[in-house]
Structure formats: structure tokens, C-alpha cells
Design an enzyme around this catalytic site. Structure first.
Site, PDB file in Angstrom:
ATOM      1  N   ARG A 269      10.503  40.368  60.360  1.00 54.97           N
ATOM      2  CA  ARG A 269      11.721  40.623  61.112  1.00 54.97           C
ATOM      3  C   ARG A 269      12.391  41.867  60.585  1.00 54.97           C
ATOM      4  NH1 ARG A 269      15.620  35.733  61.675  1.00 54.97           N
ATOM      5  NH2 ARG A 269      17.236  37.288  61.377  1.00 54.97           N
ATOM      6  N   LEU A 270      12.794  42.703  61.535  1.00 56.04           N
ATOM      7  CA  LEU A 270      13.331  43.992  61.137  1.00 56.04           C
ATOM      8  C   LEU A 270      14.552  43.875  60.234  1.00 56.04           C
ATOM      9  CD1 LEU A 270      12.498  46.809  61.696  1.00 56.04           C
ATOM     10  CD2 LEU A 270      14.293  46.934  63.399  1.00 56.04           C
ATOM     11  N   ALA A 271      15.372  42.867  60.507  1.00 55.61           N
ATOM     12  CA  ALA A 271      16.598  42.735  59.721  1.00 55.61           C
ATOM     13  C   ALA A 271      16.283  42.642  58.239  1.00 55.61           C
ATOM     14  CB  ALA A 271      17.366  41.500  60.178  1.00 55.61           C
ATOM     15  N   LYS A 272      15.087  42.187  57.914  1.00 53.70           N
ATOM     16  CA  LYS A 272      14.743  41.998  56.505  1.00 53.70           C
ATOM     17  C   LYS A 272      14.092  43.237  55.890  1.00 53.70           C
ATOM     18  CE  LYS A 272      15.194  37.358  56.829  1.00 53.70           C
ATOM     19  NZ  LYS A 272      14.782  36.047  57.078  1.00 53.70           N
ATOM     20  N   ARG A 273      13.703  44.197  56.717  1.00 51.48           N
ATOM     21  CA  ARG A 273      13.038  45.367  56.151  1.00 51.48           C
ATOM     22  C   ARG A 273      13.349  46.592  56.988  1.00 51.48           C
ATOM     23  NH1 ARG A 273       7.227  47.361  56.494  1.00 51.48           N
ATOM     24  NH2 ARG A 273       8.494  48.774  57.718  1.00 51.48           N
TER      25      ARG A 273
END
Ligand code: GLU
Length: 300
Positions: A269-273
Site C-alpha cells: 500500500r502506497l501509504a506505507k511506502r
């Protein structure tokens, strides 16, 4: 025709994707804890597109003083303007519902706290995170930061009825255990959550003197006449909580459109990276707004 409260006029218009839609009043509501990334860019562009036959406002959600920084709030406005998004009300342009910065709206949030407290929908809660963790019987959903509050730790009915102000204590919303909350999301389709199973008594006020997210967002979306909330699908479960707040307050809820979350090439998930994928870095690398909004992630 006239629908909804607060004199907000909803009319039938034509949505850019060709679907007839209500002329909506939408919002962008970033939390300035860092630079906005390509995921934010795409969700906010969708919010802008869906409100393009109506109005769009911008609201800074900076209630978490420990994590929010003014330079991120300023950068978010700059970056979204660079992308070409247009709003006609906001911290940078003013408007009839100013201030558009949540940290400046505390009197309104306290007023909403009072309204909830008067109905008995909320109660003061002195249980610590440790207390909650100790009495948890099941792990909580990975997507949702808040564990299900154990009913055994609830205050008895009527607790806090005499309070005149929130004071230095947490307040929670007493959810109707077992009730099914349903709504139809414009992008994700029909949604069903069960109170007490998918989420428990949730925070509405924090002992540090600030409202919790669920209260603040409902209070402001209502006050600002929002008719459609567009945001990331990570907030679907929050919508169930928010619908309970709208009901307790006797307010008409907006409609909902939760954008799919963006994943990177490895499925994370983009929010995490987000390293290298902030709007800022992409523009410094020479990417165009068009590319930031539409290119496959591995080409950015
Ligand atoms: N401020 C919230 C966030 O950035 C979003 C609130 C919302 O759209 O309801 O996560």
C-alpha cells in the site's frame, strides 16, 4: 428540488464521467503530517472532478498537534495547486465558512460535543490504551488503527450526564451493539458494518482537549454543507462510525465515494511506502501534473 439541510441546494448536473450526478459540494481535507504523495494526488483529483459541476473547498485537518506541522500544511496547498486542482474556499482564499483550519475551530467542536453529551450518546472514559489491550479478546483489523473497545470497560448508562465541558478526559460514543450500518458507496458499492463487531465505542474527544477525528470531520462536513465526501477507501469503516454521529446529531449525512487505495509494483500500500513518490519530489524530477495523476507508478 431542495434536499438536505442548511440551505444547501443540490441540483442535477452532469458528472464528468458522463453519469448524471447531483451538483455536489465536495472537499479536500488533508492532514499535514508530511508531504502529499501520488496517492493523495489521485484521490484529491477525483474529489475535484466529482465536484466540478458544483463547488470544492479545502480544509486543513491539523488537530493532531504532535504530528502536524505548518510547513506541511503550506506545502500541501502548494502541491495541489501545482497539480491544477481548484478550490474556491479554503485557508488560502477564505470563504463563508472560515476558518478552514481545524485547529482554529475548537469552539464549534465543543458545541458539537455539548450536543452529543446532551443526548447521552457519549460518555467519559478513563480507560487507558493498556486497559483496552489487556481486555481485548481478538486482534483488531489491520486496516483500522482503533481496536474494538471492550464493552466490559464501558461506563454505565448516564455517566457524564452532569458534565458541562469535556474536561481532561477521553469521551467515547456508545455504539448500538449488533446494529447493521449500511450505505451505498458511489465507487465501492453497498457496504455493511456491524456495530460492536466491526468497530466498538469510538473516541469523539481526547483528553488533550481536542476532538477526535470522527467528531471533527462530521462537525465540519456538516457545518460546511458538504454533500459528497470523497476520500480513500481506508476510511470506509470510519464512515460507519460517522453515520452514527450524523444520526445522533439529527443531521443529514452526505453521500460517500471512497477511492481505491493505490498499491506500488510490489503490492504494498502506497501509504506505507512513499519515498520518492511525493508530489514535490516528482515535480522536482521534472514529472508533469498529468504524469503524477495518470502514469503507472513504476514509470514515475
Ligand atoms: N484528514 C483525513 C486524512 O488526511 C481525511 C479526512 C476525510 O477525508 O474524511 O486522513
Amino acid at each position: 428540488r431542495r434536499r438536505g439541510g442548511r440551505g444547501v441546494r443540490r441540483e442535477v448536473g452532469v458528472h464528468p464521467d458522463g453519469q448524471p450526478a447531483l451538483m455536489s459540494r465536495g472537499r479536500l481535507a488533508p492532514t499535514p503530517t508530511g508531504y502529499l504523495h501520488v496517492g493523495h494526488a489521485r484521490t484529491f483529483a477525483l474529489a475535484a472532478a466529482r465536484a466540478s459541476a458544483g463547488t470544492l473547498l479545502y480544509r486543513t485537518e491539523d488537530l493532531d498537534a504532535g504530528r502536524c506541522r505548518p510547513e506541511f500544511a503550506a506545502a500541501a496547498i502548494e502541491d495541489l495547486r501545482w497539480l491544477g486542482l481548484k478550490w474556491t474556499e479554503g485557508p488560502d482564499v477564505g470563504g463563508p465558512h472560515a476558518p478552514y483550519v481545524q485547529s482554529q475551530r475548537l469552539p464549534w467542536f465543543r458545541d458539537v460535543w455539548s450536543q452529543l453529551q446532551a443526548t447521552g450518546a457519549i460518555y467519559p472514559c478513563d480507560k487507558s490504551r493498556k486497559d483496552v489491550e489487556r481486555s481485548l479478546t481478538a486482534p483488531h483489523a489491520e486496516d483500522d488503527a482503533e481496536p474494538i473497545f471492550p464493552p466490559a470497560l464501558r461506563a454505565p448508562l448516564g455517566a457524564g450526564r452532569e458534565a458541562r465541558e469535556p474536561g481532561p478526559t477521553n469521551w467515547r460514543f456508545r455504539v448500538p451493539d449488533g446494529e447493521t450500518i449500511t450505505f451505498v458507496d458511489a465507487l465501492q458499492g453497498p457496504q455493511t458494518f456491524v456495530a460492536g463487531r466491526d468497530f466498538g465505542d469510538f473516541l469523539v474527544w481526547r483528553k488533550d482537549g481536542f476532538p477526535a477525528y470522527e467528531l471533527a470531520v462530521v462537525a465540519d462536513d456538516h457545518a460546511m454543507g458538504i454533500t459528497e465526501v470523497v476520500r480513500g477507501a481506508d476510511l470506509l469503516l470510519s464512515t460507519a462510525r460517522q453515520l452514527l454521529l450524523y444520526r445522533a446529531l439529527g443531521w443529514t449525512a452526505p453521500t460517500w465515494a471512497h477511492a481505491p487505495l493505490i498499491h506500488d509494483a510490489d503490492g504494498k500500500r502506497l501509504a506505507k511506502r512513499t519515498a520518492g513518490l511525493s508530489i514535490r519530489e516528482l515535480s522536482q524530477k521534472g514529472k508533469t501534473p498529468e504524469e503524477v495523476l495518470t502514469a503507472p507508478l513504476d514509470q514515475l
